[in-house]
Design an enzyme around this catalytic site. Structure first.
Site, PDB file in Angstrom:
ATOM      1  N   LYS A  52       0.902  -1.179  -0.026  1.00 37.35           N
ATOM      2  CA  LYS A  52      -0.076  -0.084   0.094  1.00 37.35           C
ATOM      3  C   LYS A  52       0.891   1.477   0.259  1.00 37.35           C
ATOM      4  CE  LYS A  52      -3.724  -2.491   2.078  1.00 37.35           C
ATOM      5  NZ  LYS A  52      -4.365  -2.855   3.042  1.00 37.35           N
ATOM      6  N   GLN A  96      -4.990  -1.817   9.292  1.00 31.53           N
ATOM      7  CA  GLN A  96      -4.711  -3.127   8.749  1.00 31.53           C
ATOM      8  C   GLN A  96      -5.254  -4.312   9.386  1.00 31.53           C
ATOM      9  OE1 GLN A  96      -3.198  -3.612   5.467  1.00 31.53           O
ATOM     10  NE2 GLN A  96      -3.845  -5.859   6.042  1.00 31.53           N
ATOM     11  N   ASP A 119     -11.100   2.385   3.391  1.00 31.81           N
ATOM     12  CA  ASP A 119     -11.167   1.143   2.983  1.00 31.81           C
ATOM     13  C   ASP A 119     -12.919   0.809   2.708  1.00 31.81           C
ATOM     14  OD1 ASP A 119      -9.241  -0.852   3.077  1.00 31.81           O
ATOM     15  OD2 ASP A 119      -8.998  -0.828   5.264  1.00 31.81           O
TER      16      ASP A 119
END
Ligand code: NAD
Length: 282
Positions: A52, A96, A119
């Site tokens: 990422k 995460q 997200d």
């Protein structure tokens, strides 16, 4: 031979488009910054976080990493999220997953400001997606829609069967295919006659987390098959939830593993980082 849906190329094309958009923002004096939070030492998470950060670097987004020790308490993580929510420099916050067992993932994800939820997991954003309002879309399902569109697979009026009903993939995937005017069936571990239902599909999307589960007898001749699963086999190679060797000869188009859905997830996260600037300026 089936068309191989090239996730690597499509994700590079999208990243290059995003790079141009980021540069335009920079010309207007707008810098985009994403906070990436990792708790603990999970090796797979470390790889995902690194990918990422690399993607951010490629398209010109700044990323700030917060690597917290395994023993971090839920309260400490919530304090960090609160700080990032209030920080005007931060456009997107990514925590995460999975988090260590002593933390409640729902509480943590709900604490992220929904306007920074790149997200797309916050219930506000899930709700907005359900009713078709503009918001952050969950990255893997949004990436799959892009793969299909950019491979010129017709969606309108097609029978789509999604196997898997997780909150991250199966459920949102079904909603996005409905938005594309597919007729959608959702299957899961309690579905009866799974093979028969799957064989109805013009577009079969598999996200169950079981290596090579979907064999040729699940697939109608000429179907498009999207494989979300990713597993490391004993020989060190990667495979998906679909038995590629068996299914490919029957399919019209299919995603390989690796190089299919995988690269799209990070790319759509980058698209959401850009979207965060638009959503925050409303
Ligand atoms: P999950 O374990 O949360 O959900 C699996 C779903 O599959 C459940 O809804 C369950 O009902 C269904 N299922 C399980 N066994 C079944 C069976 N025998 N028959 C029918 N349905 C069954 O998994 P997830 O998070 O949705 O992920 C699925 C797979 O996709 C995993 O392999 C994961 O690693 C992979 N994944 C890949 C990406 C990517 O970027 N490529 C992103 C997310 C997940």
């Amino acid at each position: 031979m089936a068309i191989l849906i090239d996730g690597k190329k499509i994700s590079t094309d999208i990243k290059d488009e995003l790079k141009v958009e980021v540069a335009k923002y920079k010309e207007q004096g707008i810098k985009i910054t994403m906070a990436v939070v990792k708790v603990g030492e999970d090796p797979a998470s470390a790889v995902y976080v690194r990918n990422k950060q690399k993607a951010c670097e490629y398209i010109g987004i700044d990323s700030v990493a917060y690597e917290l020790p395994e023993e971090t308490s839920e309260e400490e993580l919530l304090e960090l999220i609160d700080k990032l929510n209030k920080d005007d420099v931060i456009n997107g916050i990514l925590v995460q997953l999975p988090l260590p067992k002593h933390m409640n993932e729902d509480i943590i994800l709900d604490a992220i400001d929904s306007k920074k939820d790149v997200d797309g997991f916050h219930p506000n954003n899930v709700g907005k997606m359900m009713v078709g309002k503009e918001t952050f879309l969950p990255c893997t399902p949004a990436g799959i829609v892009e793969l299909l569109k950019r491979t010129n697979i017709e969606l309108e009026g097609k029978e789509c069967v999604v196997i898997g009903r997780s909150n991250i993939v199966g459920k949102p995937m079904s909603m996005l295919m409905l938005k594309e005017n597919c007729t959608v069936t959702i299957c899961h571990s309690r579905t009866k006659d799974l093979k028969e239902v799957a064989r109805r599909a013009d577009i079969l999307i598999v996200a169950i987390g079981k290596p090579k589960f979907v064999t040729a007898d699940f697939v109608k001749d000429g179907a498009t098959v999207i494989d979300v699963g990713i597993h490391r086999m004993e020989n060190g190679k990667l495979c998906g939830d679909v038995d590629f060797e068996q299914v490919e000869p029957k399919a019209y188009a299919i995603t390989p593993v690796p190089g299919g859905v995988g690269p799209m997830t990070v790319t759509m996260l980058m698209a959401n980082c850009l979207r965060s600037v638009e959503l925050q300026n409303r």
